[in-house]
Enzyme design. Structure first.
Site, short mmCIF file in Angstrom:
data_model
loop_
_atom_site.label_atom_id
_atom_site.label_comp_id
_atom_site.label_asym_id
_atom_site.label_seq_id
_atom_site.Cartn_x
_atom_site.Cartn_y
_atom_site.Cartn_z
N CYS A 199 0.85 -1.11 0.13
CA CYS A 199 0.14 0.16 -0.13
C CYS A 199 0.94 1.15 0.05
O CYS A 199 1.64 1.57 1.12
CB CYS A 199 -0.89 0.05 1.11
N CYS A 216 -0.55 4.29 2.23
CA CYS A 216 -0.20 3.86 3.76
C CYS A 216 1.33 4.05 3.93
O CYS A 216 1.47 4.80 4.91
CB CYS A 216 -0.46 2.51 4.08
N ASP A 217 2.18 3.63 3.20
CA ASP A 217 3.57 3.50 3.70
C ASP A 217 4.51 4.28 2.93
O ASP A 217 5.74 4.50 3.31
CB ASP A 217 4.16 2.02 3.48
#
Ligand code: NAP
Length: 306
Positions: free
Chosen positions: A132, A135-136
Protein backbone atom coordinates in the site's frame (compact mmCIF):
# COMPACT_ATOMS: atom_id res chain seq x y z
CA UNK A 1 -30.73 -12.56 15.98
CA UNK A 2 -31.20 -9.45 13.86
CA UNK A 3 -33.40 -9.88 10.78
CA UNK A 4 -33.13 -7.86 7.57
CA UNK A 5 -34.52 -7.76 4.05
CA UNK A 6 -31.00 -7.52 2.67
CA UNK A 7 -27.48 -7.98 3.98
CA UNK A 8 -24.54 -6.60 2.00
CA UNK A 9 -21.16 -8.17 2.74
CA UNK A 10 -18.40 -5.62 2.07
CA UNK A 11 -18.28 -1.84 2.16
CA UNK A 12 -16.28 -0.87 -0.92
CA UNK A 13 -17.84 1.07 -3.81
CA UNK A 14 -19.90 -1.99 -4.87
CA UNK A 15 -21.36 -2.61 -1.40
CA UNK A 16 -21.96 1.05 -0.57
CA UNK A 17 -23.64 1.71 -3.92
CA UNK A 18 -25.82 -1.37 -3.38
CA UNK A 19 -26.66 0.15 0.01
CA UNK A 20 -27.71 3.48 -1.55
CA UNK A 21 -30.00 1.76 -4.06
CA UNK A 22 -31.42 -0.75 -1.54
CA UNK A 23 -32.23 1.93 1.03
CA UNK A 24 -33.82 4.15 -1.60
CA UNK A 25 -36.04 1.12 -2.39
CA UNK A 26 -36.89 1.05 1.34
CA UNK A 27 -35.29 -2.33 1.96
CA UNK A 28 -34.28 -2.85 5.57
CA UNK A 29 -30.56 -3.26 4.86
CA UNK A 30 -27.44 -4.05 6.87
CA UNK A 31 -23.93 -3.67 5.44
CA UNK A 32 -21.17 -5.64 7.15
CA UNK A 33 -17.60 -4.44 6.58
CA UNK A 34 -14.52 -5.93 8.20
CA UNK A 35 -12.27 -2.88 8.02
CA UNK A 36 -12.95 0.71 7.11
CA UNK A 37 -15.68 1.51 4.57
CA UNK A 38 -14.12 1.98 1.14
CA UNK A 39 -12.16 -1.26 1.00
CA UNK A 40 -9.26 -1.21 -1.48
CA UNK A 41 -10.51 2.15 -2.83
CA UNK A 42 -9.75 3.87 0.48
CA UNK A 43 -6.06 3.03 -0.01
CA UNK A 44 -5.74 4.73 -3.42
CA UNK A 45 -4.01 8.09 -3.25
CA UNK A 46 -5.44 9.64 -6.39
CA UNK A 47 -8.38 8.59 -8.55
CA UNK A 48 -8.76 10.37 -11.87
CA UNK A 49 -11.10 8.08 -13.80
CA UNK A 50 -14.24 8.11 -11.67
CA UNK A 51 -16.73 10.09 -13.77
CA UNK A 52 -17.68 13.46 -12.36
CA UNK A 53 -14.50 13.84 -10.31
CA UNK A 54 -11.48 15.06 -12.24
CA UNK A 55 -9.39 14.02 -9.27
CA UNK A 56 -10.35 12.68 -5.85
CA UNK A 57 -8.55 10.66 -3.19
CA UNK A 58 -9.78 7.13 -2.52
CA UNK A 59 -10.45 8.05 1.09
CA UNK A 60 -12.60 11.02 0.20
CA UNK A 61 -14.60 9.08 -2.39
CA UNK A 62 -15.14 6.30 0.18
CA UNK A 63 -16.25 8.79 2.85
CA UNK A 64 -18.67 10.42 0.43
CA UNK A 65 -20.15 7.05 -0.58
CA UNK A 66 -20.54 6.07 3.07
CA UNK A 67 -22.26 9.29 4.11
CA UNK A 68 -24.50 9.18 1.03
CA UNK A 69 -25.57 5.61 1.89
CA UNK A 70 -26.13 6.48 5.56
CA UNK A 71 -28.24 9.47 4.51
CA UNK A 72 -30.71 7.01 2.98
CA UNK A 73 -30.71 4.89 6.14
CA UNK A 74 -28.04 2.24 5.54
CA UNK A 75 -27.01 0.50 8.75
CA UNK A 76 -23.30 -0.36 8.82
CA UNK A 77 -21.58 -2.69 11.26
CA UNK A 78 -17.83 -3.33 11.42
CA UNK A 79 -17.38 -7.08 11.70
CA UNK A 80 -15.74 -9.89 9.78
CA UNK A 81 -18.08 -12.28 8.03
CA UNK A 82 -16.93 -15.88 8.49
CA UNK A 83 -19.60 -17.85 6.61
CA UNK A 84 -22.88 -17.83 4.76
CA UNK A 85 -25.63 -20.43 4.99
CA UNK A 86 -28.69 -20.81 2.77
CA UNK A 87 -31.80 -22.41 4.26
CA UNK A 88 -34.82 -22.30 1.95
CA UNK A 89 -35.85 -18.62 1.98
CA UNK A 90 -33.49 -17.70 4.87
CA UNK A 91 -29.98 -16.42 4.23
CA UNK A 92 -27.80 -16.61 7.36
CA UNK A 93 -24.67 -14.51 7.61
CA UNK A 94 -22.23 -15.43 10.38
CA UNK A 95 -19.77 -12.90 11.73
CA UNK A 96 -17.34 -13.39 14.61
CA UNK A 97 -19.67 -13.99 17.60
CA UNK A 98 -22.79 -12.78 15.72
CA UNK A 99 -25.44 -14.22 13.44
CA UNK A 100 -27.61 -12.18 11.07
CA UNK A 101 -30.55 -13.24 8.97
CA UNK A 102 -31.88 -11.79 5.73
CA UNK A 103 -34.02 -12.78 2.81
CA UNK A 104 -31.36 -11.72 0.31
CA UNK A 105 -27.60 -11.19 0.37
CA UNK A 106 -25.22 -9.22 -1.85
CA UNK A 107 -21.60 -10.34 -1.65
CA UNK A 108 -19.32 -7.39 -2.33
CA UNK A 109 -16.32 -8.59 -0.36
CA UNK A 110 -13.77 -7.40 -2.92
CA UNK A 111 -10.25 -8.63 -3.36
CA UNK A 112 -6.86 -8.33 -1.72
CA UNK A 113 -3.29 -8.04 -3.02
CA UNK A 114 -1.60 -11.21 -4.24
CA UNK A 115 1.70 -12.03 -2.57
CA UNK A 116 4.88 -12.69 -4.53
CA UNK A 117 5.48 -15.83 -2.50
CA UNK A 118 9.26 -15.45 -2.34
CA UNK A 119 11.65 -15.86 0.60
CA UNK A 120 11.88 -12.71 2.73
CA UNK A 121 8.42 -11.37 1.76
CA UNK A 122 6.67 -12.32 5.00
CA UNK A 123 9.75 -11.68 7.14
CA UNK A 124 10.16 -8.10 5.91
CA UNK A 125 6.48 -7.18 5.68
CA UNK A 126 6.21 -3.79 7.39
CA UNK A 127 10.02 -3.55 7.40
CA UNK A 128 10.41 -2.50 3.79
CA UNK A 129 7.86 -4.78 2.11
CA UNK A 130 4.50 -3.09 1.50
CA UNK A 131 1.32 -3.56 -0.51
CA UNK A 132 0.00 0.00 0.00
CA UNK A 133 1.84 3.07 -1.29
CA UNK A 134 -0.71 5.46 0.21
CA UNK A 135 -0.21 3.92 3.65
CA UNK A 136 3.58 3.53 3.62
CA UNK A 137 4.99 5.75 0.85
CA UNK A 138 5.93 8.62 3.17
CA UNK A 139 8.32 6.33 5.10
CA UNK A 140 10.52 6.23 1.99
CA UNK A 141 11.51 9.89 1.71
CA UNK A 142 14.77 10.10 -0.29
CA UNK A 143 14.97 6.28 -0.52
CA UNK A 144 15.57 3.79 -3.35
CA UNK A 145 12.34 1.94 -3.84
CA UNK A 146 11.24 -0.94 -6.10
CA UNK A 147 7.74 -1.65 -7.36
CA UNK A 148 6.95 -5.13 -8.66
CA UNK A 149 4.32 -5.54 -11.40
CA UNK A 150 3.27 -3.99 -14.69
CA UNK A 151 -0.50 -3.47 -14.24
CA UNK A 152 -2.51 -0.35 -13.40
CA UNK A 153 -1.79 -0.62 -9.67
CA UNK A 154 1.98 -0.99 -10.05
CA UNK A 155 2.40 1.82 -12.56
CA UNK A 156 0.00 4.26 -10.88
CA UNK A 157 1.55 3.70 -7.46
CA UNK A 158 5.12 3.83 -8.84
CA UNK A 159 4.38 7.30 -10.17
CA UNK A 160 2.89 8.33 -6.81
CA UNK A 161 5.88 6.95 -4.87
CA UNK A 162 8.28 9.25 -6.77
CA UNK A 163 6.92 12.05 -4.57
CA UNK A 164 9.03 10.48 -1.82
CA UNK A 165 11.60 8.15 -3.35
CA UNK A 166 14.82 9.48 -4.86
CA UNK A 167 14.86 6.51 -7.28
CA UNK A 168 12.07 4.17 -8.27
CA UNK A 169 12.74 0.88 -10.05
CA UNK A 170 9.80 -0.96 -11.64
CA UNK A 171 10.46 -4.69 -11.94
CA UNK A 172 8.28 -6.36 -14.53
CA UNK A 173 8.33 -9.94 -15.76
CA UNK A 174 7.72 -9.01 -19.40
CA UNK A 175 8.98 -6.24 -21.69
CA UNK A 176 5.57 -4.59 -22.12
CA UNK A 177 3.33 -3.05 -19.48
CA UNK A 178 -0.25 -4.16 -18.92
CA UNK A 179 -1.26 -0.78 -17.43
CA UNK A 180 -3.58 1.72 -19.19
CA UNK A 181 -1.71 3.83 -21.76
CA UNK A 182 -2.10 7.14 -19.92
CA UNK A 183 -0.49 5.62 -16.81
CA UNK A 184 2.30 4.08 -18.90
CA UNK A 185 3.05 7.38 -20.64
CA UNK A 186 3.28 9.21 -17.33
CA UNK A 187 5.59 6.60 -15.78
CA UNK A 188 7.81 6.29 -18.86
CA UNK A 189 8.24 10.09 -18.88
CA UNK A 190 9.05 10.25 -15.16
CA UNK A 191 12.84 10.77 -14.83
CA UNK A 192 12.89 9.13 -11.38
CA UNK A 193 11.51 5.85 -12.73
CA UNK A 194 13.74 3.16 -14.20
CA UNK A 195 12.48 -0.17 -15.56
CA UNK A 196 13.93 -3.66 -15.13
CA UNK A 197 12.20 -5.59 -17.90
CA UNK A 198 11.87 -9.39 -18.14
CA UNK A 199 12.80 -9.65 -14.48
CA UNK A 200 11.32 -11.37 -11.45
CA UNK A 201 12.12 -11.09 -7.75
CA UNK A 202 13.54 -14.34 -6.39
CA UNK A 203 14.28 -13.21 -2.86
CA UNK A 204 14.01 -10.19 -0.56
CA UNK A 205 16.99 -9.75 1.74
CA UNK A 206 17.99 -7.36 4.50
CA UNK A 207 19.10 -6.96 8.07
CA UNK A 208 16.56 -5.13 10.27
CA UNK A 209 15.04 -3.65 7.13
CA UNK A 210 15.06 -4.61 3.46
CA UNK A 211 18.42 -3.86 1.83
CA UNK A 212 18.32 -5.71 -1.49
CA UNK A 213 16.39 -7.85 -3.94
CA UNK A 214 17.70 -10.86 -5.80
CA UNK A 215 16.43 -10.59 -9.38
CA UNK A 216 16.42 -13.16 -12.18
CA UNK A 217 16.22 -12.24 -15.83
CA UNK A 218 13.62 -14.59 -17.29
CA UNK A 219 15.10 -14.31 -20.82
CA UNK A 220 18.71 -15.35 -20.11
CA UNK A 221 18.41 -16.76 -16.57
CA UNK A 222 21.06 -14.43 -15.14
CA UNK A 223 20.76 -13.37 -11.50
CA UNK A 224 21.72 -10.08 -9.91
CA UNK A 225 21.31 -8.00 -6.77
CA UNK A 226 19.35 -4.76 -6.67
CA UNK A 227 20.03 -2.59 -3.60
CA UNK A 228 16.76 -1.02 -2.35
CA UNK A 229 15.34 0.38 0.89
CA UNK A 230 11.84 -0.86 0.19
CA UNK A 231 9.68 -2.85 -2.20
CA UNK A 232 6.01 -2.37 -3.06
CA UNK A 233 4.29 -5.46 -4.45
CA UNK A 234 1.50 -5.00 -7.02
CA UNK A 235 1.23 -8.34 -8.81
CA UNK A 236 -2.55 -8.59 -8.99
CA UNK A 237 -5.40 -9.34 -6.67
CA UNK A 238 -7.25 -12.38 -5.38
CA UNK A 239 -10.94 -12.45 -4.46
CA UNK A 240 -12.11 -12.57 -0.84
CA UNK A 241 -14.30 -15.65 -1.21
CA UNK A 242 -12.79 -18.10 1.30
CA UNK A 243 -15.72 -17.56 3.70
CA UNK A 244 -18.21 -18.81 1.10
CA UNK A 245 -16.92 -22.41 1.22
CA UNK A 246 -18.99 -23.90 -1.59
CA UNK A 247 -22.22 -21.92 -1.03
CA UNK A 248 -22.06 -20.23 -4.44
CA UNK A 249 -20.34 -21.16 -7.70
CA UNK A 250 -16.83 -19.76 -8.16
CA UNK A 251 -14.62 -19.76 -11.25
CA UNK A 252 -11.21 -21.51 -11.15
CA UNK A 253 -9.56 -18.29 -9.87
CA UNK A 254 -12.06 -18.07 -7.00
CA UNK A 255 -14.21 -15.22 -8.39
CA UNK A 256 -18.00 -15.53 -7.99
CA UNK A 257 -19.83 -16.42 -11.19
CA UNK A 258 -22.91 -14.25 -11.87
CA UNK A 259 -25.15 -13.36 -14.76
CA UNK A 260 -25.75 -9.79 -15.98
CA UNK A 261 -28.27 -9.24 -13.14
CA UNK A 262 -25.52 -10.09 -10.62
CA UNK A 263 -27.38 -13.27 -9.66
CA UNK A 264 -25.27 -16.17 -8.43
CA UNK A 265 -26.43 -19.78 -8.82
CA UNK A 266 -28.25 -19.43 -5.46
CA UNK A 267 -31.59 -17.58 -5.55
CA UNK A 268 -31.51 -14.41 -3.44
CA UNK A 269 -27.70 -14.31 -3.36
CA UNK A 270 -25.96 -11.73 -5.55
CA UNK A 271 -22.37 -10.64 -6.10
CA UNK A 272 -20.99 -7.23 -7.05
CA UNK A 273 -17.62 -5.58 -7.65
CA UNK A 274 -14.10 -7.03 -7.73
CA UNK A 275 -15.21 -10.32 -6.11
CA UNK A 276 -17.24 -11.16 -9.21
CA UNK A 277 -15.96 -12.80 -12.39
CA UNK A 278 -15.84 -9.89 -14.87
CA UNK A 279 -13.76 -8.21 -17.55
CA UNK A 280 -13.14 -4.74 -16.13
CA UNK A 281 -12.37 -4.18 -12.45
CA UNK A 282 -12.80 -0.47 -11.85
CA UNK A 283 -14.52 1.64 -9.21
CA UNK A 284 -17.13 2.70 -11.75
CA UNK A 285 -17.94 -0.91 -12.70
CA UNK A 286 -18.05 -1.91 -9.02
CA UNK A 287 -20.57 0.87 -8.35
CA UNK A 288 -22.63 -0.20 -11.38
CA UNK A 289 -22.61 -3.83 -10.20
CA UNK A 290 -23.81 -2.69 -6.77
CA UNK A 291 -26.75 -0.78 -8.25
CA UNK A 292 -27.75 -3.70 -10.49
CA UNK A 293 -27.47 -6.22 -7.62
CA UNK A 294 -29.60 -4.07 -5.29
CA UNK A 295 -32.34 -3.66 -7.88
CA UNK A 296 -32.27 -7.39 -8.67
CA UNK A 297 -32.54 -8.15 -4.94
CA UNK A 298 -35.45 -5.69 -4.64
CA UNK A 299 -37.22 -7.47 -7.49
CA UNK A 300 -36.54 -10.89 -5.93
CA UNK A 301 -37.91 -9.76 -2.54
CA UNK A 302 -41.03 -8.32 -4.20
CA UNK A 303 -41.71 -11.66 -5.92
CA UNK A 304 -41.16 -13.51 -2.61
CA UNK A 305 -43.80 -11.33 -0.94
CA UNK A 306 -46.48 -12.23 -3.50
P1 NAP B 1 -3.27 -6.84 -12.72
O1 NAP B 1 -3.93 -5.95 -13.70
O2 NAP B 1 -3.68 -8.26 -12.64
O3 NAP B 1 -1.69 -6.76 -12.99
C1 NAP B 1 -0.80 -7.56 -12.26
C2 NAP B 1 0.61 -7.33 -12.79
O4 NAP B 1 1.50 -8.11 -12.02
C3 NAP B 1 0.77 -7.75 -14.26
O5 NAP B 1 1.60 -6.84 -14.92
C4 NAP B 1 1.41 -9.13 -14.15
O6 NAP B 1 2.28 -9.41 -15.21
C5 NAP B 1 2.21 -9.00 -12.88
N1 NAP B 1 2.36 -10.26 -12.16
C6 NAP B 1 1.41 -11.16 -11.83
N2 NAP B 1 1.92 -12.17 -11.11
C7 NAP B 1 3.23 -11.91 -10.98
C8 NAP B 1 4.30 -12.56 -10.33
N3 NAP B 1 4.11 -13.70 -9.67
N4 NAP B 1 5.54 -12.02 -10.39
C9 NAP B 1 5.73 -10.86 -11.06
N5 NAP B 1 4.75 -10.18 -11.68
C10 NAP B 1 3.52 -10.70 -11.64
O7 NAP B 1 -3.42 -6.29 -11.21
P2 NAP B 1 -3.50 -4.80 -10.62
O8 NAP B 1 -2.58 -3.88 -11.32
O9 NAP B 1 -3.41 -4.94 -9.15
O10 NAP B 1 -4.99 -4.35 -10.97
C11 NAP B 1 -6.11 -5.11 -10.48
C12 NAP B 1 -7.38 -4.59 -11.14
O11 NAP B 1 -7.65 -3.26 -10.69
C13 NAP B 1 -7.21 -4.48 -12.66
O12 NAP B 1 -8.46 -4.82 -13.23
C14 NAP B 1 -6.88 -3.02 -12.89
O13 NAP B 1 -7.26 -2.55 -14.17
C15 NAP B 1 -7.67 -2.34 -11.78
N6 NAP B 1 -7.02 -1.06 -11.40
C16 NAP B 1 -7.35 0.06 -12.10
C17 NAP B 1 -6.74 1.28 -11.80
C18 NAP B 1 -7.10 2.49 -12.59
O14 NAP B 1 -8.01 2.44 -13.39
N7 NAP B 1 -6.42 3.60 -12.41
C19 NAP B 1 -5.79 1.34 -10.80
C20 NAP B 1 -5.45 0.18 -10.11
C21 NAP B 1 -6.08 -1.03 -10.43
P3 NAP B 1 1.73 -9.67 -16.71
O15 NAP B 1 1.39 -8.33 -17.26
O16 NAP B 1 2.87 -10.34 -17.37
O17 NAP B 1 0.54 -10.57 -16.55
Amino acid sequence: MANYDLIIVGGGPAGLTAGIYACRSRLNTLLIEKGLPGGQTATIERIENYPGFEEISGLELSNRLESQAKRFGLEITLEEVTSLAVQEERRLVFAVGERYEAKAVIIASGAQPTKLGVPGEEEYRGRGVSYCATCDGAFFEGARVAVVGGGDSAIQEADYLTRFASKLIVIHRRDALRATKVLQERALANPKIEFRWNSVVEEIQGNDMVTKLILRNVKDGTRGELPVDGVFVYVGIRPNTEFLRGTVDLDPQGYIVTNARMETNVPGVYAAGDVRQKHLRQIVTAAADGAIAAMAADHYLATQRK
